[in-house]
Design a protein around this motif. Sequence first.
Motif, PDB file in Angstrom:
ATOM      1  N   GLN A  48       2.192  10.915   3.109  1.00  0.00           N
ATOM      2  CA  GLN A  48       1.967  10.625   1.833  1.00  0.00           C
ATOM      3  C   GLN A  48       0.742  10.513   1.372  1.00  0.00           C
ATOM      4  OE1 GLN A  48       3.185   6.420   0.640  1.00  0.00           O
ATOM      5  NE2 GLN A  48       5.186   7.540  -0.310  1.00  0.00           N
ATOM      6  N   LYS A  49       0.239  11.387   0.292  1.00  0.00           N
ATOM      7  CA  LYS A  49      -0.734  11.184  -0.382  1.00  0.00           C
ATOM      8  C   LYS A  49      -1.109  10.050  -1.132  1.00  0.00           C
ATOM      9  CE  LYS A  49      -1.236  16.226  -0.507  1.00  0.00           C
ATOM     10  NZ  LYS A  49      -1.178  17.183  -1.196  1.00  0.00           N
ATOM     11  N   VAL A  50      -2.484   9.398  -1.214  1.00  0.00           N
ATOM     12  CA  VAL A  50      -2.767   8.126  -1.918  1.00  0.00           C
ATOM     13  C   VAL A  50      -3.961   8.404  -2.622  1.00  0.00           C
ATOM     14  CG1 VAL A  50      -2.844   5.757  -2.026  1.00  0.00           C
ATOM     15  CG2 VAL A  50      -1.378   6.582  -0.566  1.00  0.00           C
ATOM     16  N   LYS A  51      -3.895   8.089  -3.796  1.00  0.00           N
ATOM     17  CA  LYS A  51      -5.226   8.050  -4.855  1.00  0.00           C
ATOM     18  C   LYS A  51      -6.156   7.071  -4.103  1.00  0.00           C
ATOM     19  CE  LYS A  51      -6.995   7.440  -9.400  1.00  0.00           C
ATOM     20  NZ  LYS A  51      -7.562   6.178  -9.341  1.00  0.00           N
ATOM     21  N   ASN A  52      -7.360   7.797  -3.799  1.00  0.00           N
ATOM     22  CA  ASN A  52      -8.666   6.978  -3.621  1.00  0.00           C
ATOM     23  C   ASN A  52      -8.712   6.047  -4.614  1.00  0.00           C
ATOM     24  OD1 ASN A  52     -11.044   5.795  -2.702  1.00  0.00           O
ATOM     25  ND2 ASN A  52     -11.728   7.731  -2.020  1.00  0.00           N
TER      26      ASN A  52
END
Length: 145
Positions: free
Chosen positions: A44-48
Amino acid sequence: MALTISKEALSIINEHAEADYPNECCGFFYGLADGGQRQVRVIQKVKNAKEGDQRRRFQIDPQDYQKAEKYAIDNDLDLLGVYHSHPDHPAKPSEHDRKVAMPYFSYIIVSVQDGKAVTVRSWRLNESQQFDEEPIETHEFTPEV
């Protein structure tokens, strides 16, 4: 203990790291923890969320952690850890990484050199609050994204 992950999952992480270069990317991975084995099932990609220079730091919003925990519970999975990239640096935890790490999690770090992911390593904190490298084994399994 080993972290088992599919080639497809590694590819998703590497592509994310390359896409966010020269900034650090970050995300979660979920799966099953059984004894000494951890098998990654979902990336699951997450915003930095780091304000300022994202080339040397990443930050995950606390609300994203809450959503991640809920996702794990709702899908009968374990939140196994966090991945992030090190642009133009080795795939080794920094002192900052160590200070913000949690004991249970695995930490996958991708070294991105000149925009290309070159090395992937995983780490876990030991009882002395130092990182030990965790072997990564690949397998054939299509992850959920």
